[in-house]
Structure formats: C-alpha cells, structure tokens
Scaffold this motif. Structure first.
Motif, PDB file in Angstrom:
ATOM      1  N   PHE A   1     -15.078   3.968  -1.094  1.00 12.25           N
ATOM      2  CA  PHE A   1     -15.480   3.807   0.304  1.00 12.25           C
ATOM      3  C   PHE A   1     -14.783   2.605   0.946  1.00 12.25           C
ATOM      4  O   PHE A   1     -14.477   2.628   2.137  1.00 12.25           O
ATOM      5  CB  PHE A   1     -16.996   3.692   0.432  1.00 12.25           C
ATOM      6  N   LYS A   2     -14.522   1.580   0.160  1.00 12.73           N
ATOM      7  CA  LYS A   2     -13.780   0.429   0.689  1.00 12.73           C
ATOM      8  C   LYS A   2     -12.375   0.867   1.093  1.00 12.73           C
ATOM      9  O   LYS A   2     -11.866   0.460   2.143  1.00 12.73           O
ATOM     10  CB  LYS A   2     -13.718  -0.689  -0.342  1.00 12.73           C
ATOM     11  N   ALA A   3     -11.753   1.701   0.280  1.00 15.40           N
ATOM     12  CA  ALA A   3     -10.417   2.208   0.624  1.00 15.40           C
ATOM     13  C   ALA A   3     -10.466   3.030   1.897  1.00 15.40           C
ATOM     14  O   ALA A   3      -9.533   3.011   2.703  1.00 15.40           O
ATOM     15  CB  ALA A   3      -9.857   3.045  -0.528  1.00 15.40           C
ATOM     16  N   LEU A   4     -11.559   3.740   2.119  1.00 11.17           N
ATOM     17  CA  LEU A   4     -11.703   4.580   3.306  1.00 11.17           C
ATOM     18  C   LEU A   4     -12.170   3.806   4.535  1.00 11.17           C
ATOM     19  O   LEU A   4     -12.219   4.363   5.631  1.00 11.17           O
ATOM     20  CB  LEU A   4     -12.694   5.710   3.033  1.00 11.17           C
ATOM     21  N   SER A   5     -12.508   2.539   4.369  1.00  8.25           N
ATOM     22  CA  SER A   5     -13.084   1.778   5.477  1.00  8.25           C
ATOM     23  C   SER A   5     -12.053   1.323   6.510  1.00  8.25           C
ATOM     24  O   SER A   5     -12.426   0.765   7.537  1.00  8.25           O
ATOM     25  CB  SER A   5     -13.845   0.557   4.943  1.00  8.25           C
ATOM     26  N   ASP A   6     -10.795   1.565   6.265  1.00 12.53           N
ATOM     27  CA  ASP A   6      -9.744   1.175   7.207  1.00 12.53           C
ATOM     28  C   ASP A   6      -9.359   2.375   8.077  1.00 12.53           C
ATOM     29  O   ASP A   6      -9.082   3.454   7.545  1.00 12.53           O
ATOM     30  CB  ASP A   6      -8.530   0.677   6.422  1.00 12.53           C
ATOM     31  N   PRO A   7      -9.328   2.224   9.399  1.00 12.60           N
ATOM     32  CA  PRO A   7      -8.998   3.354  10.284  1.00 12.60           C
ATOM     33  C   PRO A   7      -7.619   3.956  10.015  1.00 12.60           C
ATOM     34  O   PRO A   7      -7.452   5.180  10.116  1.00 12.60           O
ATOM     35  CB  PRO A   7      -9.058   2.756  11.693  1.00 12.60           C
ATOM     36  N   VAL A   8      -6.647   3.135   9.648  1.00 15.52           N
ATOM     37  CA  VAL A   8      -5.302   3.663   9.359  1.00 15.52           C
ATOM     38  C   VAL A   8      -5.353   4.548   8.123  1.00 15.52           C
ATOM     39  O   VAL A   8      -4.785   5.647   8.103  1.00 15.52           O
ATOM     40  CB  VAL A   8      -4.272   2.524   9.174  1.00 15.52           C
ATOM     41  N   ARG A   9      -6.077   4.119   7.101  1.00 16.69           N
ATOM     42  CA  ARG A   9      -6.172   4.926   5.875  1.00 16.69           C
ATOM     43  C   ARG A   9      -6.914   6.225   6.142  1.00 16.69           C
ATOM     44  O   ARG A   9      -6.544   7.275   5.613  1.00 16.69           O
ATOM     45  CB  ARG A   9      -6.822   4.117   4.760  1.00 16.69           C
ATOM     46  N   LEU A  10      -7.943   6.182   6.968  1.00 15.18           N
ATOM     47  CA  LEU A  10      -8.639   7.427   7.331  1.00 15.18           C
ATOM     48  C   LEU A  10      -7.698   8.380   8.064  1.00 15.18           C
ATOM     49  O   LEU A  10      -7.703   9.587   7.798  1.00 15.18           O
ATOM     50  CB  LEU A  10      -9.848   7.122   8.215  1.00 15.18           C
ATOM     51  N   ARG A  11      -6.885   7.851   8.956  1.00 18.24           N
ATOM     52  CA  ARG A  11      -5.934   8.696   9.689  1.00 18.24           C
ATOM     53  C   ARG A  11      -4.900   9.290   8.738  1.00 18.24           C
ATOM     54  O   ARG A  11      -4.544  10.463   8.853  1.00 18.24           O
ATOM     55  CB  ARG A  11      -5.240   7.890  10.779  1.00 18.24           C
TER      56      ARG A  11
ATOM     57  N   ILE B   1      -2.836  14.070   5.913  1.00 22.06           N
ATOM     58  CA  ILE B   1      -2.430  14.803   4.713  1.00 22.06           C
ATOM     59  C   ILE B   1      -3.322  16.027   4.513  1.00 22.06           C
ATOM     60  O   ILE B   1      -2.840  17.124   4.237  1.00 22.06           O
ATOM     61  CB  ILE B   1      -2.465  13.878   3.476  1.00 22.06           C
ATOM     62  N   ALA B   2      -4.635  15.840   4.682  1.00 23.87           N
ATOM     63  CA  ALA B   2      -5.587  16.937   4.481  1.00 23.87           C
ATOM     64  C   ALA B   2      -5.386  18.062   5.483  1.00 23.87           C
ATOM     65  O   ALA B   2      -5.702  19.216   5.197  1.00 23.87           O
ATOM     66  CB  ALA B   2      -7.019  16.411   4.571  1.00 23.87           C
ATOM     67  N   SER B   3      -4.824  17.761   6.648  1.00 23.61           N
ATOM     68  CA  SER B   3      -4.670  18.782   7.693  1.00 23.61           C
ATOM     69  C   SER B   3      -3.393  19.603   7.536  1.00 23.61           C
ATOM     70  O   SER B   3      -3.149  20.519   8.311  1.00 23.61           O
ATOM     71  CB  SER B   3      -4.686  18.116   9.073  1.00 23.61           C
ATOM     72  N   ARG B   4      -2.583  19.309   6.536  1.00 23.77           N
ATOM     73  CA  ARG B   4      -1.317  20.026   6.348  1.00 23.77           C
ATOM     74  C   ARG B   4      -1.460  21.118   5.296  1.00 23.77           C
ATOM     75  O   ARG B   4      -2.338  21.064   4.432  1.00 23.77           O
ATOM     76  CB  ARG B   4      -0.226  19.045   5.946  1.00 23.77           C
TER      77      ARG B   4
ATOM     78  N   HIS C   1      -0.863   1.233   2.624  1.00 20.44           N
ATOM     79  CA  HIS C   1      -2.110   1.963   2.833  1.00 20.44           C
ATOM     80  C   HIS C   1      -2.179   3.208   1.946  1.00 20.44           C
ATOM     81  O   HIS C   1      -3.243   3.530   1.406  1.00 20.44           O
ATOM     82  CB  HIS C   1      -2.258   2.351   4.305  1.00 20.44           C
ATOM     83  N   LEU C   2      -1.071   3.899   1.780  1.00 21.48           N
ATOM     84  CA  LEU C   2      -1.035   5.071   0.903  1.00 21.48           C
ATOM     85  C   LEU C   2      -1.284   4.670  -0.549  1.00 21.48           C
ATOM     86  O   LEU C   2      -1.960   5.379  -1.297  1.00 21.48           O
ATOM     87  CB  LEU C   2       0.294   5.801   1.047  1.00 21.48           C
ATOM     88  N   LYS C   3      -0.769   3.515  -0.954  1.00 25.48           N
ATOM     89  CA  LYS C   3      -0.994   3.015  -2.313  1.00 25.48           C
ATOM     90  C   LYS C   3      -2.478   2.724  -2.530  1.00 25.48           C
ATOM     91  O   LYS C   3      -3.033   3.041  -3.594  1.00 25.48           O
ATOM     92  CB  LYS C   3      -0.166   1.763  -2.576  1.00 25.48           C
ATOM     93  N   VAL C   4      -3.131   2.148  -1.532  1.00 26.21           N
ATOM     94  CA  VAL C   4      -4.574   1.872  -1.649  1.00 26.21           C
ATOM     95  C   VAL C   4      -5.344   3.173  -1.839  1.00 26.21           C
ATOM     96  O   VAL C   4      -6.229   3.267  -2.697  1.00 26.21           O
ATOM     97  CB  VAL C   4      -5.081   1.088  -0.418  1.00 26.21           C
ATOM     98  N   LEU C   5      -5.004   4.188  -1.060  1.00 25.21           N
ATOM     99  CA  LEU C   5      -5.660   5.493  -1.201  1.00 25.21           C
ATOM    100  C   LEU C   5      -5.362   6.122  -2.561  1.00 25.21           C
ATOM    101  O   LEU C   5      -6.240   6.740  -3.169  1.00 25.21           O
ATOM    102  CB  LEU C   5      -5.225   6.430  -0.072  1.00 25.21           C
ATOM    103  N   ARG C   6      -4.143   5.950  -3.040  1.00 26.01           N
ATOM    104  CA  ARG C   6      -3.775   6.484  -4.351  1.00 26.01           C
ATOM    105  C   ARG C   6      -4.528   5.746  -5.457  1.00 26.01           C
ATOM    106  O   ARG C   6      -5.078   6.351  -6.380  1.00 26.01           O
ATOM    107  CB  ARG C   6      -2.260   6.377  -4.554  1.00 26.01           C
ATOM    108  N   ASP C   7      -4.593   4.413  -5.361  1.00 31.98           N
ATOM    109  CA  ASP C   7      -5.316   3.623  -6.362  1.00 31.98           C
ATOM    110  C   ASP C   7      -6.806   3.947  -6.383  1.00 31.98           C
ATOM    111  O   ASP C   7      -7.452   3.836  -7.424  1.00 31.98           O
ATOM    112  CB  ASP C   7      -5.118   2.122  -6.105  1.00 31.98           C
TER     113      ASP C   7
ATOM    114  N   LEU D   1      -7.908   9.010  -4.337  1.00 26.17           N
ATOM    115  CA  LEU D   1      -7.994  10.017  -3.286  1.00 26.17           C
ATOM    116  C   LEU D   1      -6.699  10.797  -3.108  1.00 26.17           C
ATOM    117  O   LEU D   1      -6.708  11.890  -2.564  1.00 26.17           O
ATOM    118  CB  LEU D   1      -8.376   9.353  -1.962  1.00 26.17           C
ATOM    119  N   LEU D   2      -5.589  10.219  -3.545  1.00 27.32           N
ATOM    120  CA  LEU D   2      -4.272  10.840  -3.411  1.00 27.32           C
ATOM    121  C   LEU D   2      -3.516  10.774  -4.721  1.00 27.32           C
ATOM    122  O   LEU D   2      -3.746   9.886  -5.538  1.00 27.32           O
ATOM    123  CB  LEU D   2      -3.415  10.109  -2.359  1.00 27.32           C
ATOM    124  N   THR D   3      -2.597  11.709  -4.892  1.00 32.05           N
ATOM    125  CA  THR D   3      -1.576  11.608  -5.923  1.00 32.05           C
ATOM    126  C   THR D   3      -0.244  11.571  -5.193  1.00 32.05           C
ATOM    127  O   THR D   3      -0.160  11.917  -4.014  1.00 32.05           O
ATOM    128  CB  THR D   3      -1.592  12.802  -6.898  1.00 32.05           C
TER     129      THR D   3
END
Length: 123
Positions: free
Chosen positions: A34-44, A49-52, A76-82, A85-87
């Motif tokens: 949830f901390k990784a998701l708490s940033d608006p840029v990371r949510l966007r 990615i999810a919309s493609r 930001h992508l690295k934070v989501l990957r760590d 949430l992403l590979t």
C-alpha cells in the motif's frame, strides 16, 4: 474518569468472525504494498499498464502524459516491481512491465467486505 465510563457494557457479546484477521506479518507485507501504491504517479503507471492489452506496456509508452523524466518514471516502476505488483522483461533495448494479477487479487481480497464480495473473490 467517571465510573460509568469504566463500567462493563451490558449485553455486549463479540460478533462471530467470518474470516481470520490479518496477522502481524501479513499486515507488514501489505503495508509495504500500500505504501508503494500511495504515490499518485505510481497509481497512474499501474493503471496505465493494467489498461493495456495483456496488462503489459513498454516503458517507452508509459512516459506519455506523465510530466517526469525517464529516470524518475523508471524509479517509480522499480518501486512497484519491488512491491510485487509488476514484473519486468528486457526485450532488445526496451523494458516491458506486466501486472502481477495474483498480487492484485490478494489486495482485492483484503479490501473486500464480507457482504458476499469476499466470498466471490476467493472462489
């Protein structure tokens, strides 16, 4: 403090549990996600990615519409990957990011209410 505030509440019985609450370890893991998701840029970025098609996108496509430098987007992508949430996969000179559906399902289960939603998610 008045005695009325300290007196036991009559007819107070705990509601039966319909599922187990989070353990301390699970809460710690989820807090990091949830901390990784708490940033608006990371949510966007995650939403983009999810919309493609195939829930996958090239890093070159993710920069469009986001007023940040490529290194900042990559961070930001690295934070989501760590956070799980992403590979990512390198293809030639580009990196492609893909949603981890199981992790999003886990978040959905935690947030689902027992009013039938959680049971449907677990099925």
């Amino acid at each position: 403090m008045s005695k009325s505030l300290l007196a036991p509440i009559e007819d107070c019985s705990p509601s039966p549990r319909v599922r187990e609450p989070l353990s301390a370890a699970a809460a710690g893991e989820l807090a990091a996600v949830f901390k990784a998701l708490s940033d608006p840029v990371r949510l966007r970025l995650l939403s983009s990615i999810a919309s493609r098609a195939g829930q996958e996108a090239c890093v070159c496509d993710l920069s469009v519409g986001i007023e940040l430098t490529q290194p900042t987007i990559s961070h930001h992508l690295k934070v989501l990957r760590d956070a799980g949430l992403l590979t990512s996969e390198r293809r030639a000179s580009w990196v492609y990011y893909r949603i981890v559906p199981a992790e999003l399902r886990r978040l959905s289960e935690v947030l689902a209410l027992e009013s039938g939603t959680a049971a449907a998610v677990r099925a």
